[in-house]
Design a protein around this motif. Structure first.
Motif, PDB file in Angstrom:
ATOM      1  N   MET A   1       0.828  -1.214   0.000  1.00 39.20           N
ATOM      2  CA  MET A   1       0.000   0.000   0.000  1.00 39.20           C
ATOM      3  C   MET A   1       0.863   1.266   0.000  1.00 39.20           C
ATOM      4  O   MET A   1       0.485   2.285  -0.541  1.00 39.20           O
ATOM      5  N   THR A   2       2.070   1.126   0.607  1.00 39.05           N
ATOM      6  CA  THR A   2       2.919   2.309   0.773  1.00 39.05           C
ATOM      7  C   THR A   2       3.160   3.025  -0.552  1.00 39.05           C
ATOM      8  O   THR A   2       3.304   4.235  -0.592  1.00 39.05           O
ATOM      9  N   LYS A   3       3.170   2.235  -1.643  1.00 36.22           N
ATOM     10  CA  LYS A   3       3.480   2.856  -2.947  1.00 36.22           C
ATOM     11  C   LYS A   3       2.462   3.927  -3.348  1.00 36.22           C
ATOM     12  O   LYS A   3       2.732   4.779  -4.172  1.00 36.22           O
ATOM     13  N   TYR A   4       1.274   3.869  -2.793  1.00 36.98           N
ATOM     14  CA  TYR A   4       0.251   4.857  -3.145  1.00 36.98           C
ATOM     15  C   TYR A   4       0.407   6.175  -2.378  1.00 36.98           C
ATOM     16  O   TYR A   4      -0.262   7.147  -2.666  1.00 36.98           O
ATOM     17  N   TYR A   5       1.230   6.144  -1.349  1.00 42.58           N
ATOM     18  CA  TYR A   5       1.319   7.332  -0.500  1.00 42.58           C
ATOM     19  C   TYR A   5       2.446   8.255  -0.956  1.00 42.58           C
ATOM     20  O   TYR A   5       3.457   7.807  -1.495  1.00 42.58           O
ATOM     21  N   ILE A   6       2.264   9.525  -0.662  1.00 42.86           N
ATOM     22  CA  ILE A   6       3.281  10.516  -1.020  1.00 42.86           C
ATOM     23  C   ILE A   6       4.152  10.763   0.208  1.00 42.86           C
ATOM     24  O   ILE A   6       3.627  11.011   1.299  1.00 42.86           O
ATOM     25  N   SER A   7       5.461  10.659   0.023  1.00 41.85           N
ATOM     26  CA  SER A   7       6.324  10.987   1.164  1.00 41.85           C
ATOM     27  C   SER A   7       7.252  12.163   0.843  1.00 41.85           C
ATOM     28  O   SER A   7       7.920  12.681   1.726  1.00 41.85           O
ATOM     29  N   ASP A   8       7.259  12.571  -0.427  1.00 45.44           N
ATOM     30  CA  ASP A   8       8.040  13.748  -0.802  1.00 45.44           C
ATOM     31  C   ASP A   8       7.133  14.975  -0.606  1.00 45.44           C
ATOM     32  O   ASP A   8       6.201  15.213  -1.392  1.00 45.44           O
ATOM     33  N   LEU A   9       7.406  15.731   0.445  1.00 46.05           N
ATOM     34  CA  LEU A   9       6.489  16.811   0.821  1.00 46.05           C
ATOM     35  C   LEU A   9       6.422  17.925  -0.230  1.00 46.05           C
ATOM     36  O   LEU A   9       5.434  18.657  -0.295  1.00 46.05           O
ATOM     37  N   SER A  10       7.464  18.014  -1.056  1.00 49.15           N
ATOM     38  CA  SER A  10       7.444  19.066  -2.087  1.00 49.15           C
ATOM     39  C   SER A  10       6.357  18.793  -3.140  1.00 49.15           C
ATOM     40  O   SER A  10       5.985  19.678  -3.894  1.00 49.15           O
ATOM     41  N   LYS A  11       5.866  17.556  -3.173  1.00 53.52           N
ATOM     42  CA  LYS A  11       4.826  17.219  -4.165  1.00 53.52           C
ATOM     43  C   LYS A  11       3.477  17.893  -3.844  1.00 53.52           C
ATOM     44  O   LYS A  11       2.631  18.064  -4.723  1.00 53.52           O
ATOM     45  N   VAL A  12       3.295  18.244  -2.587  1.00 51.31           N
ATOM     46  CA  VAL A  12       2.002  18.861  -2.230  1.00 51.31           C
ATOM     47  C   VAL A  12       2.159  20.222  -1.548  1.00 51.31           C
ATOM     48  O   VAL A  12       1.163  20.885  -1.259  1.00 51.31           O
ATOM     49  N   GLY A  13       3.400  20.589  -1.268  1.00 52.33           N
ATOM     50  CA  GLY A  13       3.592  21.842  -0.543  1.00 52.33           C
ATOM     51  C   GLY A  13       4.562  22.769  -1.235  1.00 52.33           C
ATOM     52  O   GLY A  13       5.287  22.379  -2.145  1.00 52.33           O
ATOM     53  N   LEU A  14       4.574  23.990  -0.768  1.00 48.30           N
ATOM     54  CA  LEU A  14       5.585  24.963  -1.169  1.00 48.30           C
ATOM     55  C   LEU A  14       6.396  25.286   0.079  1.00 48.30           C
ATOM     56  O   LEU A  14       5.861  25.214   1.193  1.00 48.30           O
ATOM     57  N   PRO A  15       7.665  25.619  -0.086  1.00 48.35           N
ATOM     58  CA  PRO A  15       8.426  25.997   1.108  1.00 48.35           C
ATOM     59  C   PRO A  15       7.672  27.085   1.871  1.00 48.35           C
ATOM     60  O   PRO A  15       7.115  28.007   1.265  1.00 48.35           O
ATOM     61  N   ALA A  16       7.655  26.970   3.197  1.00 49.34           N
ATOM     62  CA  ALA A  16       6.835  27.882   4.004  1.00 49.34           C
ATOM     63  C   ALA A  16       7.161  29.348   3.732  1.00 49.34           C
ATOM     64  O   ALA A  16       6.265  30.196   3.706  1.00 49.34           O
ATOM     65  N   ALA A  17       8.423  29.630   3.506  1.00 43.64           N
ATOM     66  CA  ALA A  17       8.812  31.027   3.346  1.00 43.64           C
ATOM     67  C   ALA A  17       8.688  31.522   1.905  1.00 43.64           C
ATOM     68  O   ALA A  17       8.889  32.704   1.618  1.00 43.64           O
TER      69      ALA A  17
END
Ligand code: FAD
Length: 649
Positions: A1-17
């Motif tokens: 199941m792990t293959k379906y999950y995103i662990s690279d946070l840049s895929k859904v976020g922008l750097p906070a600053a």
């Protein structure tokens, strides 16, 4: 199941600053915490393709962990900080001033993984009493939450498969097509069978399904909703366990990750499930007219990790559980920029909560909401330990030498190769009974003289005590046992009157908050547990379980504890009281004037676009186990959000 999950946070976020205003980090709804309620909520919400959902979970996958899947093995995860948050309570002054752990040292069961605590719990699928939910509806003033209406959310998640082994279960009241399989574990110990027979002998009537609308059944001499999960007869050959658990046909745990985050759900383009993403802040925007709205979150992999942010067009929903949801609500940053994600200047570290408390931590106040973190309630439990004359108790599962390890390996192999066969299929809590401590038949005044002042139940047919057995006696939450066969009978207080709080220790999201459940500060809680404790001891002297027990008072066991006075029993209660791992009600769904944090649509008072949806919203703790109601809250939360966000659908 792990293959379906995103662990690279840049895929859904922008750097906070970052001042980047691109949209790849923008979602309609952000769900904070992929636990018991969070997985249900995210999966149901994303059924509507017009709603894009981001689910951020602090831990990894629970289904990928063998110790989560094997029913008896969950406590092996408690020591691992990667998978389990390590909490301590504040010192409990009414429990011998001991530092009570929640979970305790070396033993810390607050899950940090997809599925949340449904991935590490004892799988007992008893949902509470109908009166509990009628009480909820009354508190919040909305009949949508009463049993007649809210029971639909339980039925919606349930998948019960009828079995000829359990002909007395009324399948018309069970859910049959929900994602959460409930059924019976493959293993049922001799001591549990004896426990059930002794309960029946003590006068507790049989109840073939705890989760129905029926009140006291038949010639029931006790006034309660769920009486005894019991056997279909007193002939031990016909004994069947009636504890319904969250289990599938392969005798593998059903968590809300395994139930809701199936490959077809994860394939939806409008759902992103991110693991190892801890939300550190909720971001707010204050408009010109003074309205404050949740507009996104910040998150990071760990304390030293890069901080990312994602935008929520419509809602942020906190599903962090009863400890984390209030904590996340406390330290929040307020952006006063009118276009918060253009320049995103987070000017003020701010908060939602009691303003005095926030100021104590130098957190500027976004919104003064005194109820946040208050009203912490938990089920306290007291264990009584017995030496089992048989050789059957699985003491090897707390290994004390190489032979125990060999036995464990043998049983693991059997479990894996033979479709869940053998003792590893036990969920430990195999049998239980639910009673009222004011029942004159079960608790006659001459045997139980201790006085209880107030009725704390949710109604005349609701219980206030649970008496249950575990196949092994243990201490330290399962990390220690005696080197010979044992079992435990436990008294659990279902409707405690003591109330505590979750408060901040600092403004750091990486520091655990202070948890003070204030166990036993209400005198009635002590009295009820003394009654329940004496009931356990009397039960242990009732056949057939009595013959199983070595009644000598050896090795700190309770064979002879029945001889003790109520005063001595009170000391035992205060010494041994522990958590049953059911914290609730810290972001209570209640009127604002009564310390409420959310309204009946789970909206945080005074802030737009921010909701809470987990066990923290329980207006009162249920008189039973809390996972079922948490899943149902996730289901109902999804229905509410869908209707609020897309009213014309
Ligand atoms: C050992 C144990 C045994 C239990 N036994 C039973 C039982 O037999 N039957 C029963 O009905 N109930 C049982 N319970 C209780 C029941 O499982 C819980 O009450 C219920 O699962 C709580 O659900 P929740 O959604 O409120 O929180 P959780 O399931 O705890 O979910 C919270 C989730 O949020 C995540 N999270 C927290 N903070 C953040 C953050 N900042 N960013 C991102 N993610 C975050 C966590 O990692 C977690 O996955 C047991 C609990 C435990 C611990």
């Amino acid at each position: 199941m792990t293959k379906y999950y995103i662990s690279d946070l840049s895929k859904v976020g922008l750097p906070a600053a970052s001042t980047d205003d691109s949209n790849h980090n923008t979602f309609d709804v952000i769900v904070v915490g992929g636990g018991t309620a969070g997985c249900a909520l995210a999966a149901r919400l994303s059924e509507d393709p017009s709603i894009s959902v981001l689910l951020l979970e602090a831990g990894g996958s629970g289904t990928s962990l063998l110790f989560s899947r094997i029913p008896s093995a969950y406590s092996k995860l408690f020591k691992n900080p990667k998978h389990v948050f390590q909490f301590y309570t504040e010192p409990q002054t009414d429990a011998q001033n001991e530092k009570k752990f929640w979970p305790r040292a070396l033993f810390r069961p607050k899950a940090k993984m997809l599925g949340g605590c449904s991935a590490i719990n004892a799988q007992m699928a008893q949902y509470g009493a109908p009166g509990d939910f009628d009480e909820w509806a009354k508190i919040i003033g909305d009949d949508a939450w009463n049993w007649a209406n809210f029971s639909g959310s339980f039925k919606k998640f349930e998948k019960y498969t009828a079995s000829t082994s359990y002909p007395d279960v009324d399948i018309s009241v069970k859910g049959s097509s929900g994602p959460v399989e409930v059924g019976y574990n493959s293993y049922y110990s001799e001591s549990s069978k004896d426990f059930v027979e002794s309960c029946v002998k003590k006068g507790i009537p049989m109840n073939h399904d705890f989760n129905t609308t029926k009140g006291p059944n038949g010639v029931n001499r006790i006034s309660m909703w769920s009486s005894c999960l019991a056997l279909s007869g007193t002939d031990s050959n016909s004994v069947r366990p009636f504890t319904v658990t969250y289990i599938n046909k392969d005798v593998s745990r059903v968590s809300t990750e395994s139930a809701y985050l199936t490959p077809d759900v994860l394939a939806r383009s409008n759902l992103k499930v991110v693991i190892n993403a801890s939300v550190t802040k909720v971001l707010f925007h204050k408009s010109g007219d003074g309205e404050t709205k949740a507009v996104g979150v910040e998150f990071a992999k760990d304390r030293n990790g890069k901080v990312w942010r994602a935008k929520a067009n419509e809602e942020v929903v906190l599903c962090g559980g009863a400890i984390h949801s209030p904590q996340v609500s406390y330290p929040i940053k307020l952006t006063v920029n009118r276009s918060p994600f253009n320049t995103l200047q987070l000017l003020l570290l701010s908060g939602v909560g009691a303003s005095a408390h926030l100021k104590e931590h130098k957190i500027p106040v976004v919104h003064d909401l005194p109820g946040v973190g208050q009203n912490l309630v938990d089920h306290p439990v007291v264990d009584f330990w017995f030496k089992d004359k048989s050789k059957l108790a699985p003491s090897f599962m707390v290994p004390s030498g190489p032979m125990d390890l060999v036995k464990t390996i043998k049983w693991v192999a059997l479990y894996l190769l033979k479709n869940g066969a053998g003792i590893l299929g036990t969920n430990w809590g195999e049998a239980a009974s639910f009673v009222r401590s004011d029942d004159p038949q079960l608790f006659p005044r001459d045997e139980y003289p201790i006085q209880v002042a107030k009725d704390s139940t949710s109604g005349p047919t609701s219980p206030d005590l649970e008496i249950f057995i575990t196949t092994l006696a243990y201490k330290k939450h399962g990390a220690w046992t005696w080197g010979f066969p044992t079992f435990s009978i436990h008294a659990c207080l279902l409707r405690p009157l003591s109330r505590g709080a979750v408060t901040l220790k600092s403004d750091s999201p990486w520091e655990h908050p202070a948890m003070d459940p204030k166990y036993l500060t209400d005198r009635d809680d002590v009295a009820r547990l003394v009654k329940g404790g004496r009931f356990c001891l009397n039960l242990a002297r009732t056949e057939p379980i009595s013959s199983r027990i070595d009644h000598t008072d050896a090795e700190g066991l309770d064979g002879n504890t029945y001889l003790k006075s109520d005063e001595e029993l009170e000391k035992i209660v205060r010494d041994r009281v522990q958590t049953l791992y059911h914290p609730t009600s810290t972001c209570r769904m209640a009127p604002l004037a009564e310390g409420g944090v959310v309204d009946s649509h789970l909206r945080v008072y005074g802030i737009k676009g921010l909701r809470v949806c987990d066990a923290s919203i329980f207006p009162e703790i249920v008189s039973g186990h809390t996972a079922g109601a948490s899943i149902a809250v996730g289901e109902k939360g999804a229905d509410i959000l869908k209707a609020d966000l897309r009213p014309n659908k």
